[in-house]
Design a protein around this motif. Structure first.
Motif, mmCIF file in Angstrom:
data_model
loop_
_atom_site.group_PDB
_atom_site.id
_atom_site.type_symbol
_atom_site.label_atom_id
_atom_site.label_comp_id
_atom_site.label_asym_id
_atom_site.label_seq_id
_atom_site.Cartn_x
_atom_site.Cartn_y
_atom_site.Cartn_z
ATOM 1 N N TRP A 5 68.342 -11.191 -46.122
ATOM 2 C CA TRP A 5 67.846 -10.422 -44.981
ATOM 3 C C TRP A 5 68.221 -8.945 -45.128
ATOM 4 O O TRP A 5 67.393 -8.062 -44.892
ATOM 5 N N VAL A 6 69.457 -8.667 -45.534
ATOM 6 C CA VAL A 6 69.898 -7.283 -45.729
ATOM 7 C C VAL A 6 69.035 -6.607 -46.796
ATOM 8 O O VAL A 6 68.603 -5.465 -46.626
ATOM 9 N N GLU A 7 68.759 -7.312 -47.875
ATOM 10 C CA GLU A 7 67.931 -6.737 -48.936
ATOM 11 C C GLU A 7 66.502 -6.482 -48.457
ATOM 12 O O GLU A 7 65.893 -5.468 -48.806
ATOM 13 N N GLU A 8 65.964 -7.387 -47.630
ATOM 14 C CA GLU A 8 64.617 -7.191 -47.089
ATOM 15 C C GLU A 8 64.575 -5.968 -46.175
ATOM 16 O O GLU A 8 63.632 -5.174 -46.236
ATOM 17 N N VAL A 9 65.582 -5.823 -45.318
ATOM 18 C CA VAL A 9 65.634 -4.665 -44.413
ATOM 19 C C VAL A 9 65.744 -3.378 -45.220
ATOM 20 O O VAL A 9 65.066 -2.383 -44.920
ATOM 21 N N ARG A 10 66.558 -3.381 -46.260
ATOM 22 C CA ARG A 10 66.711 -2.200 -47.114
ATOM 23 C C ARG A 10 65.372 -1.857 -47.776
ATOM 24 O O ARG A 10 64.958 -0.700 -47.798
ATOM 25 N N THR A 11 64.678 -2.865 -48.288
ATOM 26 C CA THR A 11 63.390 -2.630 -48.935
ATOM 27 C C THR A 11 62.375 -2.081 -47.942
ATOM 28 O O THR A 11 61.631 -1.146 -48.258
ATOM 29 N N LEU A 12 62.350 -2.659 -46.738
ATOM 30 C CA LEU A 12 61.418 -2.158 -45.720
ATOM 31 C C LEU A 12 61.735 -0.713 -45.342
ATOM 32 O O LEU A 12 60.821 0.102 -45.166
ATOM 33 N N SER A 13 63.002 -0.392 -45.226
ATOM 34 C CA SER A 13 63.384 0.985 -44.905
ATOM 35 C C SER A 13 62.943 1.941 -46.005
ATOM 36 O O SER A 13 62.436 3.038 -45.724
ATOM 37 N N GLU A 14 63.123 1.525 -47.253
ATOM 38 C CA GLU A 14 62.691 2.369 -48.374
ATOM 39 C C GLU A 14 61.179 2.539 -48.382
ATOM 40 O O GLU A 14 60.671 3.645 -48.625
ATOM 41 N N LEU A 15 60.440 1.467 -48.089
ATOM 42 C CA LEU A 15 58.981 1.576 -48.033
ATOM 43 C C LEU A 15 58.529 2.491 -46.900
ATOM 44 O O LEU A 15 57.607 3.296 -47.069
ATOM 45 N N GLN A 16 59.173 2.374 -45.753
ATOM 46 C CA GLN A 16 58.827 3.251 -44.626
ATOM 47 C C GLN A 16 59.114 4.702 -44.964
ATOM 48 O O GLN A 16 58.329 5.600 -44.608
ATOM 49 N N ALA A 17 60.208 4.958 -45.657
ATOM 50 C CA ALA A 17 60.532 6.329 -46.049
ATOM 51 C C ALA A 17 59.493 6.855 -47.030
ATOM 52 O O ALA A 17 59.070 8.022 -46.931
ATOM 53 N N LEU A 18 59.062 6.017 -47.954
ATOM 54 C CA LEU A 18 58.025 6.443 -48.904
ATOM 55 C C LEU A 18 56.700 6.712 -48.199
ATOM 56 O O LEU A 18 56.012 7.687 -48.505
#
Length: 68
Positions: free
Chosen positions: A43-56
């Motif tokens: 879950w932590v990794e998914e949230v991190r990935t989503l945050s990175e995608l939103q930033a991009l």
């Protein structure tokens, strides 16, 4: 004498079974804890990935400002 030996065997077998049961219960608890920790890590990794995608996406949609 046979009755004493028989009752001792029964007592030892009961002790043996209780120890196996407690070890199985402890193993089940360890497995459950491990599963919960693995789920949390995913879950932590998914949230991190989503945050990175939103930033991009935010960076890609921001207007480019030309330096003059």
């Amino acid at each position: 004498m046979l009755t004493v030996a028989t009752s001792e065997v029964v007592r030892l077998m009961a002790l043996f079974v209780r120890r196996i049961d407690s070890e199985l219960a402890e193993s089940a608890v360890r497995n459950a804890e491990s599963g919960v920790q693995a789920h949390h890590q995913r879950w932590v990794e998914e949230v991190r990935t989503l945050s990175e995608l939103q930033a991009l996406e935010a960076r890609a949609s921001a207007p480019l400002i030309a330096a003059s």
